[in-house]
Design a protein around this motif. Structure first.
Motif, PDB file in Angstrom:
ATOM      1  N   ASN A 316       0.830  -1.213   0.000  1.00 21.75           N
ATOM      2  CA  ASN A 316       0.000   0.000   0.000  1.00 21.75           C
ATOM      3  C   ASN A 316       0.858   1.254   0.000  1.00 21.75           C
ATOM      4  O   ASN A 316       0.543   2.240  -0.667  1.00 21.75           O
ATOM      5  N   GLU A 317       1.946   1.222   0.773  1.00 25.79           N
ATOM      6  CA  GLU A 317       2.817   2.391   0.815  1.00 25.79           C
ATOM      7  C   GLU A 317       3.482   2.646  -0.534  1.00 25.79           C
ATOM      8  O   GLU A 317       3.726   3.790  -0.911  1.00 25.79           O
ATOM      9  N   GLU A 318       3.769   1.572  -1.252  1.00 27.83           N
ATOM     10  CA  GLU A 318       4.484   1.734  -2.514  1.00 27.83           C
ATOM     11  C   GLU A 318       3.558   1.976  -3.700  1.00 27.83           C
ATOM     12  O   GLU A 318       3.977   2.548  -4.706  1.00 27.83           O
ATOM     13  N   HIS A 319       2.278   1.524  -3.590  1.00 27.53           N
ATOM     14  CA  HIS A 319       1.399   1.578  -4.752  1.00 27.53           C
ATOM     15  C   HIS A 319       0.146   2.432  -4.527  1.00 27.53           C
ATOM     16  O   HIS A 319      -0.264   3.157  -5.420  1.00 27.53           O
ATOM     17  N   LEU A 320      -0.462   2.333  -3.329  1.00 25.54           N
ATOM     18  CA  LEU A 320      -1.679   3.106  -3.084  1.00 25.54           C
ATOM     19  C   LEU A 320      -1.394   4.502  -2.538  1.00 25.54           C
ATOM     20  O   LEU A 320      -2.231   5.390  -2.632  1.00 25.54           O
ATOM     21  N   HIS A 321      -0.253   4.674  -1.927  1.00 28.34           N
ATOM     22  CA  HIS A 321       0.185   5.999  -1.449  1.00 28.34           C
ATOM     23  C   HIS A 321      -0.823   6.618  -0.467  1.00 28.34           C
ATOM     24  O   HIS A 321      -1.040   7.833  -0.461  1.00 28.34           O
ATOM     25  N   THR A 322      -1.435   5.794   0.350  1.00 24.43           N
ATOM     26  CA  THR A 322      -2.416   6.322   1.302  1.00 24.43           C
ATOM     27  C   THR A 322      -1.771   7.102   2.432  1.00 24.43           C
ATOM     28  O   THR A 322      -2.457   7.889   3.095  1.00 24.43           O
ATOM     29  N   VAL A 323      -0.481   6.877   2.664  1.00 21.13           N
ATOM     30  CA  VAL A 323       0.195   7.571   3.757  1.00 21.13           C
ATOM     31  C   VAL A 323       1.023   8.749   3.253  1.00 21.13           C
ATOM     32  O   VAL A 323       1.790   9.332   4.021  1.00 21.13           O
ATOM     33  N   ASN A 324       0.867   9.095   2.003  1.00 20.87           N
ATOM     34  CA  ASN A 324       1.606  10.233   1.471  1.00 20.87           C
ATOM     35  C   ASN A 324       1.099  11.533   2.103  1.00 20.87           C
ATOM     36  O   ASN A 324      -0.111  11.705   2.296  1.00 20.87           O
ATOM     37  N   PRO A 325       1.980  12.469   2.469  1.00 24.28           N
ATOM     38  CA  PRO A 325       1.525  13.715   3.111  1.00 24.28           C
ATOM     39  C   PRO A 325       0.551  14.530   2.276  1.00 24.28           C
ATOM     40  O   PRO A 325      -0.251  15.284   2.820  1.00 24.28           O
ATOM     41  N   MET A 326       0.577  14.375   0.964  1.00 30.15           N
ATOM     42  CA  MET A 326      -0.341  15.150   0.127  1.00 30.15           C
ATOM     43  C   MET A 326      -1.789  14.735   0.348  1.00 30.15           C
ATOM     44  O   MET A 326      -2.707  15.549   0.195  1.00 30.15           O
ATOM     45  N   MET A 327      -1.997  13.472   0.699  1.00 29.63           N
ATOM     46  CA  MET A 327      -3.361  13.024   0.978  1.00 29.63           C
ATOM     47  C   MET A 327      -3.929  13.764   2.184  1.00 29.63           C
ATOM     48  O   MET A 327      -5.098  14.180   2.202  1.00 29.63           O
ATOM     49  N   LEU A 328      -3.105  13.939   3.200  1.00 30.13           N
ATOM     50  CA  LEU A 328      -3.543  14.687   4.378  1.00 30.13           C
ATOM     51  C   LEU A 328      -3.787  16.149   4.033  1.00 30.13           C
ATOM     52  O   LEU A 328      -4.746  16.763   4.524  1.00 30.13           O
ATOM     53  N   SER A 329      -2.957  16.718   3.172  1.00 31.01           N
ATOM     54  CA  SER A 329      -3.150  18.113   2.771  1.00 31.01           C
ATOM     55  C   SER A 329      -4.462  18.286   2.003  1.00 31.01           C
ATOM     56  O   SER A 329      -5.198  19.258   2.218  1.00 31.01           O
ATOM     57  N   LEU A 330      -4.760  17.348   1.107  1.00 29.33           N
ATOM     58  CA  LEU A 330      -6.025  17.415   0.372  1.00 29.33           C
ATOM     59  C   LEU A 330      -7.220  17.282   1.316  1.00 29.33           C
ATOM     60  O   LEU A 330      -8.244  17.957   1.142  1.00 29.33           O
ATOM     61  N   LYS A 331      -7.082  16.420   2.298  1.00 28.83           N
ATOM     62  CA  LYS A 331      -8.178  16.239   3.260  1.00 28.83           C
ATOM     63  C   LYS A 331      -8.381  17.500   4.096  1.00 28.83           C
ATOM     64  O   LYS A 331      -9.521  17.932   4.335  1.00 28.83           O
ATOM     65  N   GLU A 332      -7.299  18.105   4.560  1.00 27.13           N
ATOM     66  CA  GLU A 332      -7.412  19.331   5.353  1.00 27.13           C
ATOM     67  C   GLU A 332      -8.006  20.464   4.524  1.00 27.13           C
ATOM     68  O   GLU A 332      -8.813  21.261   5.026  1.00 27.13           O
ATOM     69  N   LEU A 333      -7.619  20.560   3.252  1.00 23.85           N
ATOM     70  CA  LEU A 333      -8.185  21.593   2.371  1.00 23.85           C
ATOM     71  C   LEU A 333      -9.683  21.398   2.210  1.00 23.85           C
ATOM     72  O   LEU A 333     -10.458  22.363   2.264  1.00 23.85           O
ATOM     73  N   TRP A 334     -10.102  20.163   2.019  1.00 23.42           N
ATOM     74  CA  TRP A 334     -11.535  19.890   1.823  1.00 23.42           C
ATOM     75  C   TRP A 334     -12.335  20.265   3.068  1.00 23.42           C
ATOM     76  O   TRP A 334     -13.381  20.911   2.981  1.00 23.42           O
ATOM     77  N   PHE A 335     -11.855  19.871   4.235  1.00 25.53           N
ATOM     78  CA  PHE A 335     -12.592  20.154   5.463  1.00 25.53           C
ATOM     79  C   PHE A 335     -12.535  21.634   5.826  1.00 25.53           C
ATOM     80  O   PHE A 335     -13.435  22.139   6.502  1.00 25.53           O
ATOM     81  N   ALA A 336     -11.506  22.321   5.404  1.00 20.52           N
ATOM     82  CA  ALA A 336     -11.392  23.733   5.757  1.00 20.52           C
ATOM     83  C   ALA A 336     -12.272  24.623   4.884  1.00 20.52           C
ATOM     84  O   ALA A 336     -12.839  25.609   5.369  1.00 20.52           O
ATOM     85  N   GLU A 337     -12.428  24.292   3.594  1.00 15.34           N
ATOM     86  CA  GLU A 337     -13.088  25.218   2.673  1.00 15.34           C
ATOM     87  C   GLU A 337     -14.306  24.651   1.959  1.00 15.34           C
ATOM     88  O   GLU A 337     -15.172  25.424   1.536  1.00 15.34           O
ATOM     89  N   PHE A 338     -14.406  23.331   1.823  1.00 19.95           N
ATOM     90  CA  PHE A 338     -15.453  22.777   0.957  1.00 19.95           C
ATOM     91  C   PHE A 338     -16.356  21.765   1.664  1.00 19.95           C
ATOM     92  O   PHE A 338     -17.163  21.128   0.996  1.00 19.95           O
ATOM     93  N   ARG A 339     -16.218  21.601   2.960  1.00 16.63           N
ATOM     94  CA  ARG A 339     -17.032  20.572   3.615  1.00 16.63           C
ATOM     95  C   ARG A 339     -18.503  20.980   3.692  1.00 16.63           C
ATOM     96  O   ARG A 339     -19.372  20.118   3.785  1.00 16.63           O
ATOM     97  N   ASN A 340     -18.812  22.275   3.645  1.00 18.56           N
ATOM     98  CA  ASN A 340     -20.203  22.736   3.702  1.00 18.56           C
ATOM     99  C   ASN A 340     -20.806  22.990   2.329  1.00 18.56           C
ATOM    100  O   ASN A 340     -21.942  23.463   2.237  1.00 18.56           O
ATOM    101  N   LEU A 341     -20.059  22.700   1.289  1.00 19.29           N
ATOM    102  CA  LEU A 341     -20.569  22.904  -0.064  1.00 19.29           C
ATOM    103  C   LEU A 341     -21.626  21.855  -0.379  1.00 19.29           C
ATOM    104  O   LEU A 341     -21.472  20.685  -0.047  1.00 19.29           O
ATOM    105  N   ARG A 342     -22.731  22.295  -1.034  1.00 16.20           N
ATOM    106  CA  ARG A 342     -23.800  21.392  -1.447  1.00 16.20           C
ATOM    107  C   ARG A 342     -24.280  21.796  -2.844  1.00 16.20           C
ATOM    108  O   ARG A 342     -24.263  22.974  -3.214  1.00 16.20           O
ATOM    109  N   PHE A 343     -24.735  20.799  -3.594  1.00 19.57           N
ATOM    110  CA  PHE A 343     -25.306  21.091  -4.909  1.00 19.57           C
ATOM    111  C   PHE A 343     -26.683  21.738  -4.789  1.00 19.57           C
ATOM    112  O   PHE A 343     -27.088  22.491  -5.675  1.00 19.57           O
ATOM    113  N   VAL A 344     -27.411  21.441  -3.735  1.00 19.90           N
ATOM    114  CA  VAL A 344     -28.712  22.060  -3.477  1.00 19.90           C
ATOM    115  C   VAL A 344     -28.689  22.592  -2.056  1.00 19.90           C
ATOM    116  O   VAL A 344     -28.525  21.826  -1.096  1.00 19.90           O
ATOM    117  N   ARG A 345     -28.840  23.888  -1.916  1.00 22.96           N
ATOM    118  CA  ARG A 345     -28.804  24.526  -0.601  1.00 22.96           C
ATOM    119  C   ARG A 345     -30.232  24.542  -0.037  1.00 22.96           C
ATOM    120  O   ARG A 345     -31.005  25.495  -0.253  1.00 22.96           O
TER     121      ARG A 345
END
Length: 685
Positions: A316-345
């Motif tokens: 998994n570390e060599e092929h799925l890259h689930t522990v790569n730091p960029m995955m955590l950065s993408l997750k933090e970005l989503w929760f910081a700015e886009f977690r409340n976004l909805r297609f229908v408000r």
């Protein structure tokens, strides 16, 4: 023990007279003590005497003066230097080991062994027979050394490594089955019981002396002070609001003092416990046993899959890259700015003007979905691409070093990134669908009601407006319920539609890439998840069809206006001969029905739907008015014919003409009073 005067500290207690004051002291009967000062000594005891008296009851634990701090008192009897003293404090097994003896312990021997046998790791038969006397000699020398020092030496020469390998190959350890948690607890309890049976419980005197040495046995200056960085690290874990609060300042001082006391007390306890591991020190300090620590029982789960887990984790570390730091950065970005976004408000819809016309509802859904799509396309993807650009060190290592290297690793990496971002997009779609379902679930109780209809029972704002219209000979809904359900289904599909077409981040990082697989995955409209949401909404939709259909019963008594039955009745009435009172009665009844229709509800709230009955009521009022006008027009036509006939008659006398004219005038006055000026003018014309 020290000897003072003619009495020894080790002298038995029975030789002291019972009248002596030493028998009235609270000291243990087994511990030697110094005799009291003679009665002739009136002056205050000297400091040396007080120190000796203190040491007689509580022998010192640490040396007061030494080359190093925190030197145990037991080192005085060995007369060793600081290096030997420090080294021998680490283990009781090495307490008699000195640095000058190390050269005698390790004496490497050189033995010539033929190369053909050494290559296999085994000595030849001839050399083996010649080595046996030497091996016996070496073993005997080691045994003598162990017996002289009392220590089992762990040093082995590297000369006999081949023989060691031969022994290891013949030794096979039996396999062990992983124990269950119950078995592990039983083993730990049995081990604790064995240890407890070998150790005696501490007496009151042991506890008293143990507590004394914990508190007074080691001076504070012998312990290295705590590092200042510790408090800095602790402060980083506390909010600045709490640290700077003036009300919490006294509490902060108390907590810091408590932390410092705990630091020194824990170190003092560790040192005392380590010194008391030596049986000779326990005997010198008159402490037979110390309190046992609370046992720490840790149950280990059976791990027969350990090797499989490690290989899977590595893959998994060599092929799925689930522990790569960029995955955590993408997750933090989503929760910081886009977690409340909805297609229908949905919150915005509920707070707006309700109910909505079908076209207005569809326009709102399209507008919200389009805005969310633009945010994802113009903000989310560029921000993610900027993260990858600013943090190249986390992923550029997967890129090929030259044009001849394979691109498999970088492709696998961005495939993992695309999968992770697709999951985020999919989560957004699912939450939007759930919000839309919850919008309709507000009316999950349906809109059935007990007749007569009461408007105050439906106080929750409705969603969609449905018009009631006449399609002779029945009343219809516009839009129909089938069209309304299609509108609701299309709103779900509109969310899924606008979630498509979001590009992968590598298409922005590498614009030269071209291909059909550069779009993030999302929810498919044919998934069971979507059908489940539609089924939940359809159940609510069915419950909300009952009220509108039931409300049409209010218009049943006006069916004759819709199927032309009322008009046929008027035609049949006019074919018969009636006086003017019959006409007045029939006109009044039609007027009453018209007023009833005009006073009915224009809008009918019914949970999810709101019925717009304005067009229907207006149409029924027009039909009733036409019947009334037909009756009046018929009577006016008759009077006009009579007036014409009498005007053209030559044989009519003046009196008879006056009587007919007076009758016509009275009828016109009646029309003016009942029907207004317009009907009178039409009749006169």
């Amino acid at each position: 023990c020290l000897n003072l005067g003619d009495r020894s500290c080790s002298e038995p207690r029975s030789s002291i007279p019972k009248s002596d004051s030493i028998h009235h002291m609270s000291h243990s009967q087994r511990q030697p003590e110094l005799p009291p000062l003679p009665a002739s000594a009136n002056e205050e005891p000297s400091g040396l005497y007080q120190t000796v008296m203190s040491h007689s009851f509580y022998p010192p634990l640490m040396q007061r003066t030494s080359w190093t701090l925190a030197a145990p008192f037991k080192e005085q009897q060995h007369h060793r230097g600081p290096s030997d003293s420090i080294a021998n404090n680490y283990s009781l097994m090495a307490q008699d080991l000195k640095l000058k003896d190390l050269l005698k312990v390790y004496q490497p021997a050189t033995i010539n062994i033929p190369r053909d046998r050494t290559s296999q790791g085994l000595p030849s038969s001839a050399d083996k027979s010649s080595l046996e006397p030497m091996m016996k000699k070496m073993k005997f020398s080691y045994r003598n050394k162990e017996e002289s020092t009392g220590i089992k030496l762990a040093f082995k020469t590297s000369t006999f490594s081949p023989m060691k390998k031969e022994v290891k190959t013949t030794l096979t350890l039996p396999g062990s089955r992983p124990m269950s948690p119950e078995q592990q607890i039983d083993v730990m309890l049995q081990k604790e019981m064995e240890i407890e049976s070998k150790e005696s419980k501490p007496s009151e005197s042991d506890l008293e002396r143990y507590y004394y040495y914990l508190t007074n046995g080691i001076r504070k200056d012998m312990i290295a002070p705590e590092e200042g960085e510790v408090m800095v690290r602790i402060s980083k874990l506390i909010s600045n609001k709490l640290l700077t609060s003036p009300f919490l300042e006294p509490l902060m001082v108390v907590l810091m003092q408590e932390k410092e006391n705990d630091y020194y007390s824990s170190l003092m306890k560790s040192i005392v416990d380590y010194i008391l591991l030596d049986p000779m020190e326990r005997k010198r300090l008159f402490i037979e046993s110390i309190p046992r620590l609370f046992p720490q029982r840790v149950i280990r789960a059976p791990v027969p899959w350990h090797s499989v887990y490690r290989s899977a984790k590595k893959w998994n570390e060599e092929h799925l890259h689930t522990v790569n730091p960029m995955m955590l950065s993408l997750k933090e970005l989503w929760f910081a700015e886009f977690r409340n976004l909805r297609f229908v408000r949905t919150a915005e819809i509920l707070s707006g003007k309700l109910p909505l016309q079908p076209q207005e509802y569809w326009n709102v859904i399209q507008k919200h979905c389009l805005e969310a799509h633009e945010i994802l396309l113009n903000k989310w993807i560029p921000t993610c691409a900027q993260l990858f650009t600013s943090r190249k060190e986390h992923w550029v290592c997967f890129a090929p070093k030259s044009k001849y290297d394979s691109c498999r690793r970088i492709e696998e990496y961005f495939a993992s990134v695309a999968s992770f971002m697709s999951l985020q997009l999919r989560e957004l779609v699912i939450k939007s669908l759930e919000d839309l379902v919850s919008l309709f679930m507000i009316h999950k109780d349906g809109n059935d009601f007990k007749e007569p209809y009461q408007e105050m029972k439906f106080f929750i704002p409705q969603l969609i407006m449905i018009k009631l219209e006449v399609n002779e000979p029945i009343i219809i809904f516009n839009p129909s319920f089938d069209e309304c359900w299609k509108l609701i289904c299309d709103s779900f599909l509109e969310i899924i539609k606008h979630s498509n077409g979001i590009p992968k981040v590598e298409s922005v990082l590498f614009p030269e890439l071209k291909g059909c697989n550069l779009i993030l995955g999302t929810v498919n409209a044919e998934e069971k998840l979507v059908s489940d949401f539609l089924n939940q909404t359809f159940k609510v939709f069915q419950k909300n069809q009952v009220g509108p259909r039931k409300y049409l019963n209010v218009y049943k008594k006006y069916d004759d206006l819709l199927d032309n039955t009322a008009e046929q009745n008027i035609t049949a009435f006019l074919k018969e001969n009636h006086n003017i009172d019959d006409f007045v009665t029939r006109i009044n009844s039609i007027k009453i029905r018209r007023n009833e229709i005009a006073s009915m509800h224009i809008t009918v709230p019914l949970a999810m739907f709101c019925l717009d009955a304005m067009t229907l009521n207006y149409d029924l009022c027009e039909r009733a008015q036409n019947l009334k006008d037909h009756l009046i027009q018929y009577q006016v036509d008759i009077n006009r014919d009579m007036n014409t006939r009498y005007h053209n008659s030559v044989q009519t006398n003046s009196n008879e003409f006056c009587c007919v004219g007076m009758g016509i005038l009275l009828f016109y006055l009646f029309l003016f009073r009942k029907g207004g000026f317009t009907l009178v003018w039409n009749a006169m014309s």
